[in-house]
Every structure is written in C-alpha cells, then in structure tokens.
Design a protein around this motif. Structure first.
Motif, PDB file in Angstrom:
ATOM      1  N   ALA A   5      12.182 -17.504  -3.203  1.00  0.00           N
ATOM      2  CA  ALA A   5      13.420 -17.656  -3.964  1.00  0.00           C
ATOM      3  C   ALA A   5      13.067 -18.273  -5.312  1.00  0.00           C
ATOM      4  CB  ALA A   5      14.394 -18.560  -3.219  1.00  0.00           C
ATOM      5  N   VAL A   6      13.535 -17.666  -6.409  1.00  0.00           N
ATOM      6  CA  VAL A   6      13.276 -18.182  -7.747  1.00  0.00           C
ATOM      7  C   VAL A   6      14.613 -18.524  -8.400  1.00  0.00           C
ATOM      8  CG1 VAL A   6      12.369 -17.645 -10.050  1.00  0.00           C
ATOM      9  CG2 VAL A   6      11.129 -16.876  -8.021  1.00  0.00           C
ATOM     10  N   GLU A   7      14.676 -19.737  -8.947  1.00  0.00           N
ATOM     11  CA  GLU A   7      15.913 -20.188  -9.594  1.00  0.00           C
ATOM     12  C   GLU A   7      16.213 -19.344 -10.836  1.00  0.00           C
ATOM     13  OE1 GLU A   7      17.761 -24.255 -11.587  1.00  0.00           O
ATOM     14  OE2 GLU A   7      15.873 -24.349 -10.515  1.00  0.00           O
ATOM     15  N   GLN A   8      17.495 -18.986 -10.998  1.00  0.00           N
ATOM     16  CA  GLN A   8      17.948 -18.302 -12.216  1.00  0.00           C
ATOM     17  C   GLN A   8      17.650 -19.211 -13.399  1.00  0.00           C
ATOM     18  OE1 GLN A   8      19.066 -15.313 -12.520  1.00  0.00           O
ATOM     19  NE2 GLN A   8      20.368 -14.746 -10.815  1.00  0.00           N
ATOM     20  N   PRO A   9      17.339 -18.769 -14.566  1.00  0.00           N
ATOM     21  CA  PRO A   9      17.248 -17.395 -15.050  1.00  0.00           C
ATOM     22  C   PRO A   9      15.799 -16.921 -15.209  1.00  0.00           C
ATOM     23  CG  PRO A   9      17.422 -18.839 -16.924  1.00  0.00           C
ATOM     24  CD  PRO A   9      17.314 -19.717 -15.677  1.00  0.00           C
ATOM     25  N   PHE A  10      14.898 -17.357 -14.366  1.00  0.00           N
ATOM     26  CA  PHE A  10      13.461 -17.162 -14.596  1.00  0.00           C
ATOM     27  C   PHE A  10      12.952 -15.812 -14.084  1.00  0.00           C
ATOM     28  CE2 PHE A  10      14.340 -21.698 -14.511  1.00  0.00           C
ATOM     29  CZ  PHE A  10      13.926 -22.019 -15.798  1.00  0.00           C
ATOM     30  N   GLU A  11      13.471 -14.739 -14.704  1.00  0.00           N
ATOM     31  CA  GLU A  11      13.085 -13.373 -14.352  1.00  0.00           C
ATOM     32  C   GLU A  11      11.594 -13.133 -14.572  1.00  0.00           C
ATOM     33  OE1 GLU A  11      14.666 -10.569 -13.214  1.00  0.00           O
ATOM     34  OE2 GLU A  11      16.588 -11.545 -12.918  1.00  0.00           O
ATOM     35  N   ASP A  12      11.010 -13.798 -15.591  1.00  0.00           N
ATOM     36  CA  ASP A  12       9.587 -13.601 -15.874  1.00  0.00           C
ATOM     37  C   ASP A  12       8.724 -14.108 -14.719  1.00  0.00           C
ATOM     38  OD1 ASP A  12      10.455 -16.161 -16.505  1.00  0.00           O
ATOM     39  OD2 ASP A  12       9.369 -16.290 -18.399  1.00  0.00           O
ATOM     40  N   VAL A  13       9.146 -15.204 -14.096  1.00  0.00           N
ATOM     41  CA  VAL A  13       8.430 -15.728 -12.923  1.00  0.00           C
ATOM     42  C   VAL A  13       8.605 -14.759 -11.751  1.00  0.00           C
ATOM     43  CG1 VAL A  13       8.314 -17.620 -11.255  1.00  0.00           C
ATOM     44  CG2 VAL A  13       8.619 -18.122 -13.686  1.00  0.00           C
ATOM     45  N   LYS A  14       9.821 -14.250 -11.585  1.00  0.00           N
ATOM     46  CA  LYS A  14      10.088 -13.277 -10.516  1.00  0.00           C
ATOM     47  C   LYS A  14       9.176 -12.067 -10.657  1.00  0.00           C
ATOM     48  CE  LYS A  14      13.875 -10.460  -8.621  1.00  0.00           C
ATOM     49  NZ  LYS A  14      13.654  -9.043  -8.873  1.00  0.00           N
ATOM     50  N   LYS A  15       9.090 -11.523 -11.865  1.00  0.00           N
ATOM     51  CA  LYS A  15       8.251 -10.340 -12.099  1.00  0.00           C
ATOM     52  C   LYS A  15       6.777 -10.640 -11.831  1.00  0.00           C
ATOM     53  CE  LYS A  15      11.283  -7.908 -15.246  1.00  0.00           C
ATOM     54  NZ  LYS A  15      12.163  -8.436 -16.230  1.00  0.00           N
ATOM     55  N   ALA A  16       6.312 -11.813 -12.246  1.00  0.00           N
ATOM     56  CA  ALA A  16       4.906 -12.179 -12.044  1.00  0.00           C
ATOM     57  C   ALA A  16       4.592 -12.301 -10.553  1.00  0.00           C
ATOM     58  CB  ALA A  16       4.597 -13.490 -12.764  1.00  0.00           C
ATOM     59  N   LEU A  17       5.517 -12.857  -9.779  1.00  0.00           N
ATOM     60  CA  LEU A  17       5.295 -12.993  -8.337  1.00  0.00           C
ATOM     61  C   LEU A  17       5.385 -11.641  -7.638  1.00  0.00           C
ATOM     62  CD1 LEU A  17       7.233 -16.310  -7.745  1.00  0.00           C
ATOM     63  CD2 LEU A  17       4.769 -15.972  -7.507  1.00  0.00           C
ATOM     64  N   GLU A  18       6.302 -10.784  -8.086  1.00  0.00           N
ATOM     65  CA  GLU A  18       6.404  -9.440  -7.512  1.00  0.00           C
ATOM     66  C   GLU A  18       5.129  -8.643  -7.775  1.00  0.00           C
ATOM     67  OE1 GLU A  18      11.206  -8.600  -7.512  1.00  0.00           O
ATOM     68  OE2 GLU A  18      10.075  -8.134  -9.323  1.00  0.00           O
ATOM     69  N   ALA A  19       4.522  -8.866  -8.938  1.00  0.00           N
ATOM     70  CA  ALA A  19       3.272  -8.172  -9.273  1.00  0.00           C
ATOM     71  C   ALA A  19       2.149  -8.570  -8.309  1.00  0.00           C
ATOM     72  CB  ALA A  19       2.871  -8.487 -10.711  1.00  0.00           C
ATOM     73  N   LYS A  20       2.270  -9.749  -7.696  1.00  0.00           N
ATOM     74  CA  LYS A  20       1.299 -10.215  -6.710  1.00  0.00           C
ATOM     75  C   LYS A  20       1.652  -9.723  -5.304  1.00  0.00           C
ATOM     76  CE  LYS A  20      -1.420 -12.966  -9.133  1.00  0.00           C
ATOM     77  NZ  LYS A  20      -2.878 -12.933  -9.088  1.00  0.00           N
ATOM     78  N   GLY A  21       2.757  -8.965  -5.188  1.00  0.00           N
ATOM     79  CA  GLY A  21       3.122  -8.371  -3.911  1.00  0.00           C
ATOM     80  C   GLY A  21       4.132  -9.154  -3.088  1.00  0.00           C
ATOM     81  N   HIS A  22       4.742 -10.180  -3.691  1.00  0.00           N
ATOM     82  CA  HIS A  22       5.727 -10.984  -2.950  1.00  0.00           C
ATOM     83  C   HIS A  22       7.126 -10.386  -3.071  1.00  0.00           C
ATOM     84  CE1 HIS A  22       2.663 -13.987  -2.350  1.00  0.00           C
ATOM     85  NE2 HIS A  22       2.460 -14.082  -3.651  1.00  0.00           N
TER      86      HIS A  22
END
Length: 80
Positions: A5-22
């Motif tokens: 779970a990533v706190e709003q509005p940190f979409e850049d963190v979300k994208k970086a973690l998704e790139a790692k497969g999470h």
C-alpha cells in the motif's frame, strides 16, 4: 510478489515498486488500509504506529530508489 500500500499522491513510488514486480495499491491516510504485506507512508507519526496492521516504511528524507530499497529489505526481513 508482495502486496504493498502506498500513500497518495506518490504515484512515482507506486510505479517504481510495480517495476520490481510488486502489486501496489494507492491509499489515503484516513482510509482503513489492511491486508497488505507492507505500507509506504509519507512519515510515521509518533504514537500512531498501530494505525496499520502491517509494517510501514517512511519516505521522509528518502529518494524513490531509497524507498524501493528499504521496501525490498523489509520484505526480505519478513520473508515475503
């Protein structure tokens, strides 16, 4: 793959973690977020450590790369 779970509005963190497969979901601090392996929040407020039913990583003072590294280290600690 961890559920994070990533706190709003940190979409850049979300994208970086998704790139790692999470699997990453955004949330607002006033929501009742539960059922995640780990959370990423802006900062941890003293006395509010029981706010979530999962461990959290505070982004305070960290770059996106540092946040991703901290998340992966925590997940490894917990065997996720």
């Amino acid at each position: 793959m961890a559920k994070i779970a990533v706190e709003q509005p940190f979409e850049d963190v979300k994208k970086a973690l998704e790139a790692k497969g999470h699997e990453v979901t955004m949330f607002n601090t006033d929501e009742d977020a539960s059922g995640y392996d780990l959370g990423v929040v802006r900062a941890i407020n003293e006395g509010y450590n029981d706010e979530f039913d999962f461990p959290v990583v505070s982004m305070k003072g960290m770059s996106i790369d540092n946040v991703v590294e901290s998340v992966e280290n925590r997940l490894n600690q917990f065997g996720v």
